[in-house]
Scaffold this motif. Sequence first.
Motif, PDB file in Angstrom:
ATOM      1  N   VAL A 132       0.993  -1.095  -0.025  1.00 55.85           N
ATOM      2  CA  VAL A 132       0.013   0.044  -0.063  1.00 55.85           C
ATOM      3  C   VAL A 132       0.943   1.410  -0.265  1.00 55.85           C
ATOM      4  N   VAL A 133       0.662   2.008  -1.142  1.00 54.82           N
ATOM      5  CA  VAL A 133       1.619   3.401  -1.114  1.00 54.82           C
ATOM      6  C   VAL A 133       1.009   4.682  -0.499  1.00 54.82           C
ATOM      7  N   ARG A 134      -0.421   4.490  -0.731  1.00 54.19           N
ATOM      8  CA  ARG A 134      -1.165   5.551  -0.113  1.00 54.19           C
ATOM      9  C   ARG A 134      -2.605   5.326   0.091  1.00 54.19           C
ATOM     10  N   PHE A 135      -3.196   6.035   0.981  1.00 62.27           N
ATOM     11  CA  PHE A 135      -4.726   6.227   1.390  1.00 62.27           C
ATOM     12  C   PHE A 135      -5.015   7.576   1.078  1.00 62.27           C
ATOM     13  N   ARG A 136      -6.012   7.830   0.198  1.00 65.85           N
ATOM     14  CA  ARG A 136      -6.171   9.255  -0.234  1.00 65.85           C
ATOM     15  C   ARG A 136      -7.755   9.492  -0.078  1.00 65.85           C
ATOM     16  N   SER A 137      -8.132  10.768   0.179  1.00 63.76           N
ATOM     17  CA  SER A 137      -9.449  11.286   0.378  1.00 63.76           C
ATOM     18  C   SER A 137     -10.252  11.083  -0.805  1.00 63.76           C
ATOM     19  N   GLY A 138     -11.480  10.426  -0.638  1.00 66.47           N
ATOM     20  CA  GLY A 138     -12.375  10.192  -1.670  1.00 66.47           C
ATOM     21  C   GLY A 138     -13.239  11.166  -1.728  1.00 66.47           C
ATOM     22  N   ARG A 139     -14.120  11.353  -2.743  1.00 70.74           N
ATOM     23  CA  ARG A 139     -15.042  12.309  -3.170  1.00 70.74           C
ATOM     24  C   ARG A 139     -16.072  12.556  -1.979  1.00 70.74           C
ATOM     25  N   ASP A 140     -16.618  11.637  -1.293  1.00 68.68           N
ATOM     26  CA  ASP A 140     -17.637  11.847  -0.174  1.00 68.68           C
ATOM     27  C   ASP A 140     -16.632  11.684   1.116  1.00 68.68           C
ATOM     28  N   ARG A 141     -17.067  12.226   2.133  1.00 68.00           N
ATOM     29  CA  ARG A 141     -16.403  12.532   3.320  1.00 68.00           C
ATOM     30  C   ARG A 141     -16.102  10.940   3.979  1.00 68.00           C
ATOM     31  N   ASP A 142     -16.894  10.074   3.718  1.00 73.28           N
ATOM     32  CA  ASP A 142     -16.586   8.762   4.416  1.00 73.28           C
ATOM     33  C   ASP A 142     -15.717   7.712   3.508  1.00 73.28           C
ATOM     34  N   ASP A 143     -15.326   8.230   2.092  1.00 74.99           N
ATOM     35  CA  ASP A 143     -14.548   7.321   1.269  1.00 74.99           C
ATOM     36  C   ASP A 143     -13.152   7.697   1.428  1.00 74.99           C
ATOM     37  N   THR A 144     -12.443   6.372   1.352  1.00 73.32           N
ATOM     38  CA  THR A 144     -10.958   6.631   1.534  1.00 73.32           C
ATOM     39  C   THR A 144     -10.408   5.545   0.194  1.00 73.32           C
ATOM     40  N   GLY A 145      -9.790   6.284  -0.768  1.00 79.17           N
ATOM     41  CA  GLY A 145      -9.025   5.611  -1.825  1.00 79.17           C
ATOM     42  C   GLY A 145      -7.731   4.697  -1.374  1.00 79.17           C
ATOM     43  N   VAL A 146      -7.572   3.893  -2.094  1.00 78.17           N
ATOM     44  CA  VAL A 146      -6.503   2.895  -1.698  1.00 78.17           C
ATOM     45  C   VAL A 146      -5.485   2.715  -2.977  1.00 78.17           C
ATOM     46  N   ASP A 147      -4.154   2.991  -2.971  1.00 78.65           N
ATOM     47  CA  ASP A 147      -3.305   2.873  -4.047  1.00 78.65           C
ATOM     48  C   ASP A 147      -2.324   1.869  -3.590  1.00 78.65           C
ATOM     49  N   ALA A 148      -2.169   0.808  -4.154  1.00 75.09           N
ATOM     50  CA  ALA A 148      -1.167  -0.240  -4.117  1.00 75.09           C
ATOM     51  C   ALA A 148      -0.419  -0.739  -5.200  1.00 75.09           C
ATOM     52  N   ILE A 149       0.684  -0.980  -4.866  1.00 71.74           N
ATOM     53  CA  ILE A 149       1.640  -1.421  -6.015  1.00 71.74           C
ATOM     54  C   ILE A 149       1.867  -2.857  -5.936  1.00 71.74           C
ATOM     55  N   CYS A 150       1.447  -3.867  -6.797  1.00 64.64           N
ATOM     56  CA  CYS A 150       1.615  -5.348  -6.609  1.00 64.64           C
ATOM     57  C   CYS A 150       2.741  -5.947  -7.508  1.00 64.64           C
ATOM     58  N   SER A 151       3.327  -7.140  -6.981  1.00 66.00           N
ATOM     59  CA  SER A 151       4.268  -7.567  -7.900  1.00 66.00           C
ATOM     60  C   SER A 151       3.941  -8.945  -7.934  1.00 66.00           C
ATOM     61  N   TYR A 152       4.542  -9.556  -9.291  1.00 65.37           N
ATOM     62  CA  TYR A 152       4.507 -10.871  -9.779  1.00 65.37           C
ATOM     63  C   TYR A 152       5.857 -11.220 -10.448  1.00 65.37           C
ATOM     64  N   LYS A 153       6.148 -12.347 -10.397  1.00 62.34           N
ATOM     65  CA  LYS A 153       7.438 -12.987 -11.158  1.00 62.34           C
ATOM     66  C   LYS A 153       6.823 -13.456 -12.550  1.00 62.34           C
ATOM     67  N   SER A 154       7.549 -12.808 -13.478  1.00 62.56           N
ATOM     68  CA  SER A 154       7.221 -13.037 -15.024  1.00 62.56           C
ATOM     69  C   SER A 154       8.436 -14.076 -15.505  1.00 62.56           C
ATOM     70  N   ASN A 155       7.611 -14.972 -16.315  1.00 61.00           N
ATOM     71  CA  ASN A 155       8.570 -15.962 -16.711  1.00 61.00           C
ATOM     72  C   ASN A 155       8.062 -16.478 -18.072  1.00 61.00           C
ATOM     73  N   ASN A 156       8.609 -17.441 -18.654  1.00 66.06           N
ATOM     74  CA  ASN A 156       8.056 -17.782 -19.915  1.00 66.06           C
ATOM     75  C   ASN A 156       6.824 -18.374 -19.865  1.00 66.06           C
ATOM     76  N   SER A 157       6.410 -18.868 -18.959  1.00 67.66           N
ATOM     77  CA  SER A 157       4.937 -19.646 -18.929  1.00 67.66           C
ATOM     78  C   SER A 157       3.944 -18.798 -18.634  1.00 67.66           C
ATOM     79  N   LEU A 158       4.458 -17.748 -18.140  1.00 70.03           N
ATOM     80  CA  LEU A 158       3.146 -16.654 -17.899  1.00 70.03           C
ATOM     81  C   LEU A 158       3.468 -15.588 -19.000  1.00 70.03           C
ATOM     82  N   SER A 159       2.642 -15.743 -20.159  1.00 72.67           N
ATOM     83  CA  SER A 159       2.701 -15.057 -21.413  1.00 72.67           C
ATOM     84  C   SER A 159       2.971 -13.731 -21.477  1.00 72.67           C
ATOM     85  N   SER A 160       1.753 -13.105 -20.561  1.00 75.21           N
ATOM     86  CA  SER A 160       1.913 -11.547 -20.520  1.00 75.21           C
ATOM     87  C   SER A 160       0.773 -11.316 -19.248  1.00 75.21           C
TER      88      SER A 160
END
Length: 123
Positions: free
Chosen positions: A61-89
């Motif tokens: 999780v890189v950031r929590f941000r204020s949403g448009r409504d007072r009770d909303d919270t946005g969540v921004d995350a960076i996720c990772s995976y290992k890429s290899n030949n068996s995972l085409s794209s």
Amino acid sequence: PLSPAVRNFTLNFTITNLQFTADLAMPNSKKFKSTEKVMYHYIDPLLQKSSIGPYFTGCKVVRFRSGRDRDDTGVDAICSYKSNNSLSSFDREKIYDELSTMTNGVTKLGHYSLKKNSLYVNG
């Protein structure tokens, strides 16, 4: 053989029943840290069950941000995976569809309610 490369993608969504507060914006605050742990508890198992599950290495999780409504919270995350030949794209549409289904049409994440149409997956 080449070792798998680590690839990142972003995951964004809005929670409608988590009120944004100033301490959620501070990564070293207790509120940020505790909410971050809860997010991992819900996000990581979903991605482990998805089509990239065998290659998934985690989210940050890189950031929590204020949403448009007072009770909303946005969540921004960076996720990772290992890429290899068996995972085409990385298929962000497929991941989006899988996460949408697993969150009940982008409405539920554990005890949190999600803002419909707020889920974004960007590879």
